[in-house]
Design an enzyme around this catalytic site. Sequence first.
Site, PDB file in Angstrom:
ATOM      1  N   LEU A 125     104.451-112.041  57.554  1.00 18.92           N
ATOM      2  CA  LEU A 125     105.257-111.211  58.444  1.00 18.92           C
ATOM      3  C   LEU A 125     104.325-110.387  59.330  1.00 18.92           C
ATOM      4  CD1 LEU A 125     108.173-109.987  56.141  1.00 18.92           C
ATOM      5  CD2 LEU A 125     107.794-112.203  57.235  1.00 18.92           C
ATOM      6  N   ASP A 176      99.719-106.897  57.850  1.00 18.05           N
ATOM      7  CA  ASP A 176      99.060-105.584  57.842  1.00 18.05           C
ATOM      8  C   ASP A 176      98.650-105.165  56.439  1.00 18.05           C
ATOM      9  OD1 ASP A 176     101.557-105.107  56.801  1.00 18.05           O
ATOM     10  OD2 ASP A 176     102.076-103.477  58.179  1.00 18.05           O
ATOM     11  N   HIS A 230      55.564-105.951  74.325  1.00 15.69           N
ATOM     12  CA  HIS A 230      56.395-104.859  74.824  1.00 15.69           C
ATOM     13  C   HIS A 230      56.817-105.092  76.268  1.00 15.69           C
ATOM     14  CE1 HIS A 230      52.135-103.386  73.975  1.00 15.69           C
ATOM     15  NE2 HIS A 230      52.069-103.950  75.161  1.00 15.69           N
ATOM     16  N   ALA A 268      46.426-110.035  85.356  1.00 11.40           N
ATOM     17  CA  ALA A 268      47.433-108.979  85.453  1.00 11.40           C
ATOM     18  C   ALA A 268      47.931-108.835  86.883  1.00 11.40           C
ATOM     19  CB  ALA A 268      46.851-107.659  84.962  1.00 11.40           C
TER      20      ALA A 268
END
EC number: 2.7.7.23
Length: 456
Positions: free
Chosen positions: A11, A105, A363, A423
Site C-alpha cells: 500500500l 512507509d 596536487h 614546466a
Amino acid sequence: MLNNTMSVVILAAGKGTRMYSDLPKVLHTLAGKPMVQHVIDAANELGASNVHLVYGHGGDLLKKTLSDDKLNWVLQAEQLGTGHAMQQAAPFFADDEDILMLYGDVPLIAVETLTRLREAKPQGGIGLLTVKLDDPTGYGRITRENGKVTGIVEHKDASDEQRQIQEINTGILIANGADLKRWLSKLNNNNAQGEYYITDIIAMAHHEGHEITAVHPTRISETDGVNNRLQLSRLERIYQAEQAEKLLLAGVMLRDPARFDLRGTLAHGRDVEIDTNVIIEGQVTLGHRVKIGTGCVIKNSVIGDDCEISPYSVVEDARLDAACTIGPFARLRPGAELLEGAHVGNFVEMKKARLGKGSKAGHLTYLGDAEIGDNVNIGAGTITCNYDGANKFKTIIGDDVFVGSDSQLVAPVTIGKGVTIAAGTTVTRDVAENELVLSRVPQVNKQGWQRPVKKK
C-alpha cells in the site's frame, strides 16, 4: 501453513501531508533509497510471484522512480482506507495463493520476520503481525478470547476497557487469496472514520471459525511507520546503528559507529579501518587493510588491498588496485582507475582516466579522458584539455613520462615513453619517445622597471 505461491500487496497511495513535501511520502529515502524500495526488495527476496503496488498520489513519479521493478500498478483513486486499497488489488489475486499485505512507509520490515509470519499462517486462516507497546494510544487493539485472536478494534472505536490492551495491530497480515477476496467483498465503512478497514476481516475470519495466528517481529522498529520527517530520521539512525553493529562484529573498525552511514552494500576484507563521517553508497568493495579517512564518500567503487584514502576525498564509480593512495581532498569521478601503487594527491580530479602502476599526480591537477602509463610523474597544475565545447578527446601518456608543473595537454594528443615536458608547456601535437618538450614564452627581465603609482 506454507503455500507454494505468494503475492505481495504494497500500500503506497498516501500523500504524506505531514512530510510537507511535493514528493510522494514513500519516495523519501532511507539509507539512500526510497522507503518503498526497501519493501519491494523484501518482497522480491521472499520470492513473491507478483508484487502489486497500490498507488494514488504522485503516480507518474512513482512509476518513473520504480521503473526497473516488475510491479503490477493498482490505482486507488480515492483514499478510503486500507480495506478499500486492498479491494482495488483483489481482482489480481489467485484463489490458491497466499497474499501478504505490506506498507510502503514501513521500510525496516525484515525478511526473516515475514518468513516466520508466512510459515505460521494457519490453513484457511490469517497470519497477523502484532507488537506490544507500553503506550498503544492511536493503534488498533488486538482482542482475544481464551488467548485466541478474535478481532481488531481501532483506537477511535475502542471502549475504555479495550484501550487498556497493549497488543496492537501492525497492519501486516497474510491470508489465502480466495478467503481474502470473500472477506474484502463484505467490508463496510460503518465506523468513526467512515473508511473501509482491512482489520475488519479478522473478526470475519473468527466468526467463520478460522484461526488467526499472531506473530511478533524480532524488533519493534521493523513495524514502525513514517508519517513525518522526524520519524524518518529516527528510523534512519536505527537502520544505521544496525548496519554499523554488523560491520563491527564482522571485523571492520569503525572509529565512531554513530558517525558512519551505509547507503548500499559493503563487501570488505580483514582489518579495514573507517574513520568518522564516512558515507558508503551503492555497491562498494574494500580489500584487506584498507584505511578510509574522515569525511570521505565512496560510491559504487572497488578499493584494493592496502589502499589508503585520506580525509575528505570523494570516490565514485572508480577502481583502485592494491596499495594506491589518494587525498586528502581528491575526487575520483566515474571511470577513474588507479593501477597498483598509484598516487593521487590533494585537489586532483580524475574522470574516465587510468593512472598506471607507480604513477603520481600529487596536487592541483585534472586528468580527464586519459590513459597514463607506469611510473609517470604529473606535476602540479597539469590539465588534460579534453573538451572543445562540443566533443571530448583523449590524451595518451606513455611510461616513464615526466610532466612539469602548470602544463596543458590539448587532446587529442599522444606522449611517447620517456618524454619530459618542461614546466609551463602547452602540448598541442604528438611527442615521440624520449623527447623534451617546452613551449614557454622567452623570459624578459627589465632593469629599473617601476610599478605604476595610483593617482590620489
